[in-house]
Design an enzyme around this catalytic site. Structure first.
Site, PDB file in Angstrom:
ATOM      1  N   LYS A 171     -33.753 -72.475 -52.451  1.00 23.98           N
ATOM      2  CA  LYS A 171     -32.934 -72.221 -53.645  1.00 23.98           C
ATOM      3  C   LYS A 171     -31.473 -72.531 -53.299  1.00 23.98           C
ATOM      4  CE  LYS A 171     -30.396 -69.119 -55.098  1.00 23.98           C
ATOM      5  NZ  LYS A 171     -29.289 -69.768 -55.817  1.00 23.98           N
ATOM      6  N   GLU A 244     -26.909 -66.824 -41.252  1.00 27.41           N
ATOM      7  CA  GLU A 244     -25.667 -67.434 -40.760  1.00 27.41           C
ATOM      8  C   GLU A 244     -24.605 -67.086 -41.786  1.00 27.41           C
ATOM      9  OE1 GLU A 244     -22.754 -69.269 -40.564  1.00 27.41           O
ATOM     10  OE2 GLU A 244     -23.708 -71.237 -40.813  1.00 27.41           O
ATOM     11  N   CYS A 278     -17.925 -72.426 -42.539  1.00 30.60           N
ATOM     12  CA  CYS A 278     -18.131 -71.117 -41.903  1.00 30.60           C
ATOM     13  C   CYS A 278     -17.442 -71.051 -40.545  1.00 30.60           C
ATOM     14  CB  CYS A 278     -19.614 -70.820 -41.781  1.00 30.60           C
ATOM     15  SG  CYS A 278     -20.565 -72.136 -41.025  1.00 30.60           S
ATOM     16  N   GLU A 374     -11.795 -63.778 -44.181  1.00 31.93           N
ATOM     17  CA  GLU A 374     -12.014 -65.226 -44.211  1.00 31.93           C
ATOM     18  C   GLU A 374     -11.534 -65.786 -45.560  1.00 31.93           C
ATOM     19  OE1 GLU A 374     -15.880 -67.786 -43.401  1.00 31.93           O
ATOM     20  OE2 GLU A 374     -16.322 -66.227 -44.827  1.00 31.93           O
TER      21      GLU A 374
HETATM   22  P1  NDP Z   1     -22.924 -65.874 -51.521  1.00 36.97           P
HETATM   23  O1  NDP Z   1     -23.317 -65.423 -50.178  1.00 36.97           O
HETATM   24  O2  NDP Z   1     -22.930 -64.850 -52.619  1.00 36.97           O
HETATM   25  O3  NDP Z   1     -23.872 -67.078 -52.025  1.00 36.97           O
HETATM   26  C1  NDP Z   1     -24.562 -67.930 -51.174  1.00 36.97           C
HETATM   27  C2  NDP Z   1     -25.979 -68.137 -51.712  1.00 36.97           C
HETATM   28  O4  NDP Z   1     -26.640 -66.884 -51.882  1.00 36.97           O
HETATM   29  C3  NDP Z   1     -26.041 -68.812 -53.068  1.00 36.97           C
HETATM   30  O5  NDP Z   1     -27.157 -69.691 -53.087  1.00 36.97           O
HETATM   31  C4  NDP Z   1     -26.266 -67.640 -54.014  1.00 36.97           C
HETATM   32  O6  NDP Z   1     -26.879 -68.029 -55.199  1.00 36.97           O
HETATM   33  C5  NDP Z   1     -27.203 -66.782 -53.196  1.00 36.97           C
HETATM   34  N1  NDP Z   1     -27.251 -65.373 -53.605  1.00 36.97           N
HETATM   35  C6  NDP Z   1     -26.315 -64.635 -54.243  1.00 36.97           C
HETATM   36  N2  NDP Z   1     -26.735 -63.352 -54.377  1.00 36.97           N
HETATM   37  C7  NDP Z   1     -27.962 -63.281 -53.804  1.00 36.97           C
HETATM   38  C8  NDP Z   1     -28.906 -62.221 -53.577  1.00 36.97           C
HETATM   39  N3  NDP Z   1     -28.678 -60.974 -53.962  1.00 36.97           N
HETATM   40  N4  NDP Z   1     -30.060 -62.513 -52.920  1.00 36.97           N
HETATM   41  C9  NDP Z   1     -30.308 -63.768 -52.488  1.00 36.97           C
HETATM   42  N5  NDP Z   1     -29.453 -64.807 -52.675  1.00 36.97           N
HETATM   43  C10 NDP Z   1     -28.295 -64.562 -53.316  1.00 36.97           C
HETATM   44  O7  NDP Z   1     -21.518 -66.576 -51.361  1.00 36.97           O
HETATM   45  P2  NDP Z   1     -20.404 -66.924 -52.463  1.00 36.97           P
HETATM   46  O8  NDP Z   1     -20.730 -68.221 -53.048  1.00 36.97           O
HETATM   47  O9  NDP Z   1     -20.206 -65.795 -53.429  1.00 36.97           O
HETATM   48  O10 NDP Z   1     -19.099 -67.046 -51.534  1.00 36.97           O
HETATM   49  C11 NDP Z   1     -18.386 -65.862 -51.164  1.00 36.97           C
HETATM   50  C12 NDP Z   1     -17.916 -65.940 -49.740  1.00 36.97           C
HETATM   51  O11 NDP Z   1     -19.006 -66.201 -48.875  1.00 36.97           O
HETATM   52  C13 NDP Z   1     -16.920 -67.054 -49.443  1.00 36.97           C
HETATM   53  O12 NDP Z   1     -15.627 -66.651 -49.758  1.00 36.97           O
HETATM   54  C14 NDP Z   1     -17.106 -67.240 -47.963  1.00 36.97           C
HETATM   55  O13 NDP Z   1     -16.337 -66.266 -47.304  1.00 36.97           O
HETATM   56  C15 NDP Z   1     -18.581 -66.940 -47.739  1.00 36.97           C
HETATM   57  N6  NDP Z   1     -19.410 -68.152 -47.651  1.00 36.97           N
HETATM   58  C16 NDP Z   1     -19.848 -68.511 -46.422  1.00 36.97           C
HETATM   59  C17 NDP Z   1     -20.575 -69.664 -46.266  1.00 36.97           C
HETATM   60  C18 NDP Z   1     -21.037 -70.087 -44.913  1.00 36.97           C
HETATM   61  O14 NDP Z   1     -21.200 -71.287 -44.693  1.00 36.97           O
HETATM   62  N7  NDP Z   1     -21.324 -69.143 -44.014  1.00 36.97           N
HETATM   63  C19 NDP Z   1     -20.887 -70.539 -47.384  1.00 36.97           C
HETATM   64  C20 NDP Z   1     -20.440 -70.041 -48.658  1.00 36.97           C
HETATM   65  C21 NDP Z   1     -19.723 -68.881 -48.765  1.00 36.97           C
HETATM   66  P3  NDP Z   1     -26.026 -68.322 -56.522  1.00 36.97           P
HETATM   67  O15 NDP Z   1     -24.931 -69.270 -56.173  1.00 36.97           O
HETATM   68  O16 NDP Z   1     -27.026 -68.948 -57.397  1.00 36.97           O
HETATM   69  O17 NDP Z   1     -25.521 -66.977 -56.978  1.00 36.97           O
END
Ligand code: NDP
Length: 471
Positions: A171, A244, A278, A374
């Site tokens: 997903k 991660e 990240c 971050e």
């Molecule tokens: P999230 O962790 O909320 O989203 C990442 C993924 O998780 C998306 O596919 C999202 O789906 C999905 N998701 C959201 N809620 C749930 C849940 N309860 N159960 C399972 N999957 C879920 O990150 P954000 O996009 O909100 O970004 C926020 C912060 O996260 C950033 O500011 C950054 O600090 C960090 N981040 C880190 C990343 C990395 O590479 N480690 C990458 C992206 C963000 P959907 O988009 O459909 O809601």
């Protein structure tokens, strides 16, 4: 552009309501995806479950051949995939092409290396016994991916899974689903129906996947709060997890560092993917002897780069989405209010698009939110230190522990210091270099488990012990 979901080797989902996908450079809608329901998700998991026995029975060489074909198909489709990445994620086209080449290098590595998932024969205590340790696939792997590298992270999650004999449901983030949908279509030109499935939708779909009893392992890249929720929801059937999560990586620059040589490297690693990485360098601790020179050198580079629509000739694109843009803007405002010195940038231009200039911030206090959290955007705080032990303590004073680095012309000294950074990967004179043969993962609240290398591959397998009594 209307996209459906790929389940059991076929497109489905026309009947569901759709979610708009927006180009972050223009704010314009560029496509729609289905907001899948739990019925949809269950169908996909059932398909993966059914496909598992046949797929897991294939030999290692057979599965390697699938990955090699996929590598060739990705090369053929590189231009189209890159344009889709730029449209939905915002990064410049050249960089999007780089993401594809990089992702493909992991496919190549997994095709080769997985042949080397070896078991063991253990000397038994009794002469009539033989003990074999096998590495078996876990079953159905659920992958939830973020928006910063729509192709690369999908490949990172799913290729080692497929290669070690598992089937997959992925997903992607609702912000950047189109690239992953196209990749799923390409993968399904090669693998049997049900081996690789995709559903799209908002976070609620992700939340429905992780507790599902027919999923045996979750792999997730994203924020720490969401990672914690996923881990909780995996407890129902004691799924394996690889998480991660966020990082707030510190770099310590020692006084013997050649500033002119190091500054472009530091800039590149802090600002890669517009800071939305990240393992990017996010807190820069520089010794007082070279602090002003480093600030000046980084500000000069930041002043020379361009930000704009990634489909044009620019160095940096927009921030990928509105919540992230709002977060970066707020952190910059708070830092300014705290008295920090802005060497470049700091304010977003008028819209449309989520553009934020490359921003270098000096003389900032450790307790500012820009240092503590971050930012995940094009903004870098530079902090001064006098004593190396103090710098190390400040670098380690974080709940995150993804990466870290030490910069110095004395590699031996830097290596010793790097080994004292509390993080999953510590680099010397580099940062954020992630490669298929080196395990990568976080400590503290930056994650659980590792990806890549033999260790990463083994996370997609379970140990099975065979105890054989000779008749
Ligand atoms: P999230 O962790 O909320 O989203 C990442 C993924 O998780 C998306 O596919 C999202 O789906 C999905 N998701 C959201 N809620 C749930 C849940 N309860 N159960 C399972 N999957 C879920 O990150 P954000 O996009 O909100 O970004 C926020 C912060 O996260 C950033 O500011 C950054 O600090 C960090 N981040 C880190 C990343 C990395 O590479 N480690 C990458 C992206 C963000 P959907 O988009 O459909 O809601």
């Amino acid at each position: 552009m209307k996209k459906l979901n790929y389940i059991n080797g076929d497109w489905v989902g026309e009947e569901f309501e759709s979610i708009d996908v927006v180009n972050p450079a223009t704010g314009k809608v560029i496509g729609q995806i289905p907001n899948a329901t739990s019925e949809h998700t269950n169908l996909a998991i059932e398909a993966a479950h059914k496909a598992f026995p046949e797929w897991s029975k294939k030999t290692s060489l057979e599965r390697a051949a699938y990955l090699k074909k996929l590598h060739a198909l990705i090369v053929l489709n590189k231009e189209e995939l890159a344009r889709t990445i730029t449209l939905e994620m915002g990064k410049p086209l050249q960089e999007a092409k780089g993401e594809i080449d990089y992702a493909n290098s992991f496919i190549e590595w997994f095709a080769e290396e997985s042949k080397r998932i070896y078991g063991e024969t253990i000397p038994a205590s009794a002469t009539d016994k033989r003990i074999l340790v096998l590495k078996q696939p876990v079953g159905v792997v659920g992958a939830i991916t973020p928006w910063n590298f729509p192709l690369m992270i999908a490949i990172w999650h799913t290729m080692p899974a497929l290669r070690s004999g598992n089937t997959v449901l992925i997903k992607p983030s609702e912000f950047t689903p189109l690239t992953t949908l196209r990749a799923a279509e390409i993968i399904n030109e090669i693998v049997p129906a049900g081996v690789f499935n995709i559903v799209t939708g908002d976070g609620s779909i992700g939340a429905a996947i992780s507790p599902h009893p027919d999923i045996n392992k979750m792999v997730f890249t994203g924020s720490t709060p969401t990672g914690k929720k996923i881990m909780q929801s995996c407890s129902g059937n004691l799924k394996r997890v690889t998480l991660e999560l966020g990082g707030n990586d510190a770099a310590i620059v020692l006084p013997d560092t050649n500033v002119q040589e190091a500054a472009p490297k530091i800039f590149a690693t802090a600002l890669m993917n517009n800071g939305q990485t990240c393992a990017a360098l996010k807190r820069l601790y520089v010794h007082e002897d070279i602090y002003d020179d480093m600030c000046q050198a980084l500000a000069a580079i930041a002043s020379s780069v361009t930000t704009g629509d990634g489909s044009g000739e620019v160095d940096f694109g927009p921030i990928q989405n509105k919540p992230q843009f709002d977060k970066v803007t707020k952190l910059a405002e708070e830092a300014k209010a705290s008295g920090a010195r802005f060497l470049t940038g700091g304010e977003a231009p008028a819209g449309p698009g989520y553009f934020f200039p490359v921003t270098i911030v000096a003389d900032i206090a450790d307790d500012t939110r820009l240092v503590q959290e971050e930012p995940f955007g094009p903004i870098l705080p530079i902090l001064k230190f006098t004593d190396v032990e103090d710098a190390l303590q400040r670098a380690n004073d974080s709940n995150n522990g993804l990466g870290g680095s030490v910069w110095s012309s004395d590699v031996e000294r830097a290596t010793q210091l790097a080994s004292r950074l509390e993080c999953g990967t510590a680099w010397v004179n580099a940062h954020a270099m992630i490669q298929p043969d080196a395990p990568f993962g976080g400590v503290k609240e930056s994650g659980i488990g590792v990806e890549f290398g033999r260790y990463g591959l083994e996370e997609y397998t379970s140990i099975q012990t065979l105890q054989i009594t000779k008749g």
